[in-house]
Every structure is written in C-alpha cells, then in structure tokens.
Design a protein around this motif. Sequence first.
Motif, PDB file in Angstrom:
ATOM      1  N   ASP A 171      10.402 -27.087  -1.325  1.00 41.80           N
ATOM      2  CA  ASP A 171       9.807 -25.723  -1.260  1.00 41.80           C
ATOM      3  C   ASP A 171       9.332 -25.486  -2.798  1.00 41.80           C
ATOM      4  OD1 ASP A 171      10.481 -25.223   1.417  1.00 41.80           O
ATOM      5  OD2 ASP A 171      12.239 -24.375   0.767  1.00 41.80           O
ATOM      6  N   TYR A 172      10.071 -26.026  -3.577  1.00 37.33           N
ATOM      7  CA  TYR A 172       9.681 -25.903  -5.213  1.00 37.33           C
ATOM      8  C   TYR A 172       8.277 -26.493  -5.305  1.00 37.33           C
ATOM      9  CZ  TYR A 172       9.451 -26.296 -10.087  1.00 37.33           C
ATOM     10  OH  TYR A 172       9.232 -26.241 -11.501  1.00 37.33           O
ATOM     11  N   LEU A 173       8.207 -27.667  -4.965  1.00 38.01           N
ATOM     12  CA  LEU A 173       6.931 -28.543  -5.115  1.00 38.01           C
ATOM     13  C   LEU A 173       5.774 -27.888  -4.282  1.00 38.01           C
ATOM     14  CD1 LEU A 173       8.007 -32.119  -4.770  1.00 38.01           C
ATOM     15  CD2 LEU A 173       7.594 -30.912  -6.865  1.00 38.01           C
ATOM     16  N   ALA A 174       6.048 -27.142  -3.215  1.00 38.30           N
ATOM     17  CA  ALA A 174       4.990 -26.543  -2.686  1.00 38.30           C
ATOM     18  C   ALA A 174       4.543 -25.194  -3.105  1.00 38.30           C
ATOM     19  CB  ALA A 174       5.242 -26.559  -1.131  1.00 38.30           C
ATOM     20  N   ASN A 175       5.331 -24.810  -4.207  1.00 38.40           N
ATOM     21  CA  ASN A 175       5.120 -23.426  -4.741  1.00 38.40           C
ATOM     22  C   ASN A 175       5.472 -22.229  -3.819  1.00 38.40           C
ATOM     23  OD1 ASN A 175       4.159 -24.036  -7.388  1.00 38.40           O
ATOM     24  ND2 ASN A 175       2.071 -24.794  -6.238  1.00 38.40           N
ATOM     25  N   ASP A 176       6.395 -22.757  -2.649  1.00 35.37           N
ATOM     26  CA  ASP A 176       6.907 -21.468  -1.964  1.00 35.37           C
ATOM     27  C   ASP A 176       8.145 -20.908  -2.416  1.00 35.37           C
ATOM     28  OD1 ASP A 176       5.200 -22.315   0.030  1.00 35.37           O
ATOM     29  OD2 ASP A 176       6.548 -23.816   0.987  1.00 35.37           O
ATOM     30  N   CYS A 177       8.687 -21.360  -3.764  1.00 32.57           N
ATOM     31  CA  CYS A 177       9.570 -20.759  -4.197  1.00 32.57           C
ATOM     32  C   CYS A 177       9.547 -20.884  -5.931  1.00 32.57           C
ATOM     33  CB  CYS A 177      11.053 -20.971  -4.054  1.00 32.57           C
ATOM     34  SG  CYS A 177      11.653 -22.510  -4.193  1.00 32.57           S
ATOM     35  N   SER A 178      10.048 -19.932  -6.707  1.00 30.92           N
ATOM     36  CA  SER A 178       9.948 -20.300  -8.082  1.00 30.92           C
ATOM     37  C   SER A 178      11.280 -21.042  -8.564  1.00 30.92           C
ATOM     38  CB  SER A 178       9.947 -18.851  -8.858  1.00 30.92           C
ATOM     39  OG  SER A 178      11.039 -18.299  -8.528  1.00 30.92           O
ATOM     40  N   LEU A 179      11.434 -21.375  -9.812  1.00 27.66           N
ATOM     41  CA  LEU A 179      12.401 -21.930 -10.296  1.00 27.66           C
ATOM     42  C   LEU A 179      13.643 -21.135 -10.277  1.00 27.66           C
ATOM     43  CD1 LEU A 179      13.173 -25.107 -11.452  1.00 27.66           C
ATOM     44  CD2 LEU A 179      12.513 -24.239 -13.806  1.00 27.66           C
ATOM     45  N   ASP A 180      13.225 -19.873 -10.903  1.00 27.55           N
ATOM     46  CA  ASP A 180      14.461 -18.647 -10.952  1.00 27.55           C
ATOM     47  C   ASP A 180      14.859 -18.510  -9.673  1.00 27.55           C
ATOM     48  OD1 ASP A 180      13.700 -18.367 -13.602  1.00 27.55           O
ATOM     49  OD2 ASP A 180      12.501 -16.766 -13.391  1.00 27.55           O
ATOM     50  N   PHE A 181      14.210 -18.585  -8.379  1.00 26.21           N
ATOM     51  CA  PHE A 181      14.563 -18.325  -7.147  1.00 26.21           C
ATOM     52  C   PHE A 181      15.804 -19.450  -7.014  1.00 26.21           C
ATOM     53  CE2 PHE A 181      14.868 -19.251  -2.559  1.00 26.21           C
ATOM     54  CZ  PHE A 181      15.031 -18.047  -2.084  1.00 26.21           C
ATOM     55  N   VAL A 189      20.245 -27.795  -7.277  1.00 23.82           N
ATOM     56  CA  VAL A 189      18.926 -28.356  -7.120  1.00 23.82           C
ATOM     57  C   VAL A 189      18.291 -27.654  -8.461  1.00 23.82           C
ATOM     58  CG1 VAL A 189      16.623 -28.212  -5.922  1.00 23.82           C
ATOM     59  CG2 VAL A 189      18.728 -28.550  -4.496  1.00 23.82           C
ATOM     60  N   HIS A 190      18.346 -26.605  -8.578  1.00 26.35           N
ATOM     61  CA  HIS A 190      17.754 -26.200  -9.934  1.00 26.35           C
ATOM     62  C   HIS A 190      18.143 -26.882 -10.932  1.00 26.35           C
ATOM     63  CE1 HIS A 190      18.022 -23.578 -13.653  1.00 26.35           C
ATOM     64  NE2 HIS A 190      16.811 -23.189 -13.182  1.00 26.35           N
ATOM     65  N   ALA A 191      19.446 -27.249 -11.192  1.00 30.00           N
ATOM     66  CA  ALA A 191      19.707 -27.869 -12.556  1.00 30.00           C
ATOM     67  C   ALA A 191      19.165 -29.414 -12.570  1.00 30.00           C
ATOM     68  CB  ALA A 191      21.336 -27.961 -12.267  1.00 30.00           C
ATOM     69  N   GLU A 192      19.105 -29.945 -11.476  1.00 28.99           N
ATOM     70  CA  GLU A 192      18.706 -31.309 -11.411  1.00 28.99           C
ATOM     71  C   GLU A 192      17.150 -31.331 -11.532  1.00 28.99           C
ATOM     72  OE1 GLU A 192      20.261 -34.871 -10.933  1.00 28.99           O
ATOM     73  OE2 GLU A 192      21.097 -33.499 -12.175  1.00 28.99           O
ATOM     74  N   ILE A 193      16.556 -30.423 -11.255  1.00 31.40           N
ATOM     75  CA  ILE A 193      15.007 -30.448 -11.373  1.00 31.40           C
ATOM     76  C   ILE A 193      14.724 -30.137 -12.828  1.00 31.40           C
ATOM     77  CG2 ILE A 193      13.159 -28.750 -11.364  1.00 31.40           C
ATOM     78  CD1 ILE A 193      13.858 -28.362  -8.352  1.00 31.40           C
ATOM     79  N   VAL A 194      15.552 -29.401 -13.693  1.00 33.25           N
ATOM     80  CA  VAL A 194      15.537 -29.339 -15.100  1.00 33.25           C
ATOM     81  C   VAL A 194      15.824 -30.403 -15.860  1.00 33.25           C
ATOM     82  CG1 VAL A 194      16.324 -27.957 -17.132  1.00 33.25           C
ATOM     83  CG2 VAL A 194      15.639 -26.406 -14.922  1.00 33.25           C
ATOM     84  N   ARG A 195      16.956 -31.192 -15.176  1.00 32.47           N
ATOM     85  CA  ARG A 195      17.486 -32.139 -16.189  1.00 32.47           C
ATOM     86  C   ARG A 195      16.377 -33.439 -16.139  1.00 32.47           C
ATOM     87  NH1 ARG A 195      20.124 -36.990 -15.108  1.00 32.47           N
ATOM     88  NH2 ARG A 195      19.924 -36.708 -12.987  1.00 32.47           N
ATOM     89  N   GLN A 196      15.952 -33.594 -14.655  1.00 32.30           N
ATOM     90  CA  GLN A 196      15.106 -34.668 -14.540  1.00 32.30           C
ATOM     91  C   GLN A 196      13.738 -34.367 -14.999  1.00 32.30           C
ATOM     92  OE1 GLN A 196      15.176 -36.340 -10.486  1.00 32.30           O
ATOM     93  NE2 GLN A 196      17.371 -35.772 -10.470  1.00 32.30           N
ATOM     94  N   GLY A 197      13.625 -33.341 -15.823  1.00 30.70           N
ATOM     95  CA  GLY A 197      12.195 -33.023 -16.381  1.00 30.70           C
ATOM     96  C   GLY A 197      11.031 -32.708 -15.235  1.00 30.70           C
ATOM     97  N   LEU A 198      11.404 -32.111 -13.943  1.00 32.42           N
ATOM     98  CA  LEU A 198      10.444 -31.931 -12.900  1.00 32.42           C
ATOM     99  C   LEU A 198       9.708 -30.542 -13.121  1.00 32.42           C
ATOM    100  CD1 LEU A 198      12.563 -34.036 -10.403  1.00 32.42           C
ATOM    101  CD2 LEU A 198      10.362 -34.773 -11.600  1.00 32.42           C
TER     102      LEU A 198
END
Length: 199
Positions: A171-181, A189-198
């Motif tokens: 959903d994040y990759l498809a811009n269906d939701c924001s990182l803040d959401f 999932v948010h923490a891992e996106i940030v940690r993995q530099g995605l």
Amino acid sequence: MIPVQLQPEPADFNAEVRQKGRDWLATKGIALTAAPPKASDLPNYWTHSNKQLWDAYSGICSYLAIFFEWTTGAASTDHFVAKSQNAGEAYEWSNYRLSALGPNRNKNKFDDVLDPVGLAPVTFVINFASGEILPNPALSAADHIAAQATIDRLKLDSEEHRRMRASHFGDYLANDCSLDFLARKSPFVHAEIVRQGLV
C-alpha cells in the motif's frame, strides 16, 4: 514486534484494580508473589482498565505492532507474567500488555516470549519481498534463539501475518497510504521501511 514504552497507569487504577485485587488475595490467604491455587478463580478486576489500556497504547498491539479498532472486540489484556505464576501481578498495570486476541491466546501462560517493554531496538526485521519476520541476523546467538522462540510461540510468521505486512508495504509503494499513516497504524512496517532506507 518493536519496543513498547510503558505508559503511566490510569488515575483510578490503584483503587479500582490493584487494591481490590490485593484485598481479595488477602482474604484468601494468597501471597502477592505466590502462584494462585487456580488462576481462573482470580476476580478479573483488570477488565475495568481494558479500554484505558487500549487508549494508553493508541490501539497498537504490543506483539503484532499494528493498530486494531476497539469496536471490533479484538482487544485483550495480556498479563505478561502469567496470572497462574504470580497472583499479585494480575493486578499490576506494569504487567499489562495490550494485545490482539490471537497473540494473547498463543502466549497463554508460557514465559518464553520476549517482553515488548524494554525490547532492544531492531530485535526483529522484515523481509518485504515475502512479509516474513526474522530475528535480526546481528543478534547474539542467545538473543537470536529468544527472538525465534517468540516468533514461534506467538505465530508471528504465519502466512496471514506475512500477507498483512507485505500488504501494508505494498500500500505504501502504491501511494495508497503515507509513511505517517503507517507510523500510526502499522509501526513495525513503518520502522522497517525507514531502517531499510525504503523511504
């Protein structure tokens, strides 16, 4: 699972839960640190604080690290130290973990689960290609064993849980939701996106 910050107990917790529980234990001659003869006989005064627990932790399951609605009826109070092991801890706010029903049932009275309160950061990681949850490869051998035991006990790596994490990332990759959401609704999932530099 990600680290959870212990939240302050509600103003009425001492009167409505702790003291009522302690008084009952005293009338039965059960020491605070003793195992009760039958855990199911303990009065469930903690239910008074169920909604307060959900509010205090913003509806985020301590084990799945996802938001769930109070109105679904899926919220439960997990006693991290099992009621069957320590009667007094049944009535202590610091022993409560907000949990969805599934992890709470899986944990049951077992004590081989890492505590989300005080958990070391990045103990668990996500493979976003599959949604798989894994112990961080950088962990020591002993910590790796403890993390894997937690995954196994709570069934955190079931197909359903993999699909859920992969779906949130998708959903994040498809811009269906924001990182803040995601920070509010799926913080692991948010923490891992940030940690993995995605980002």
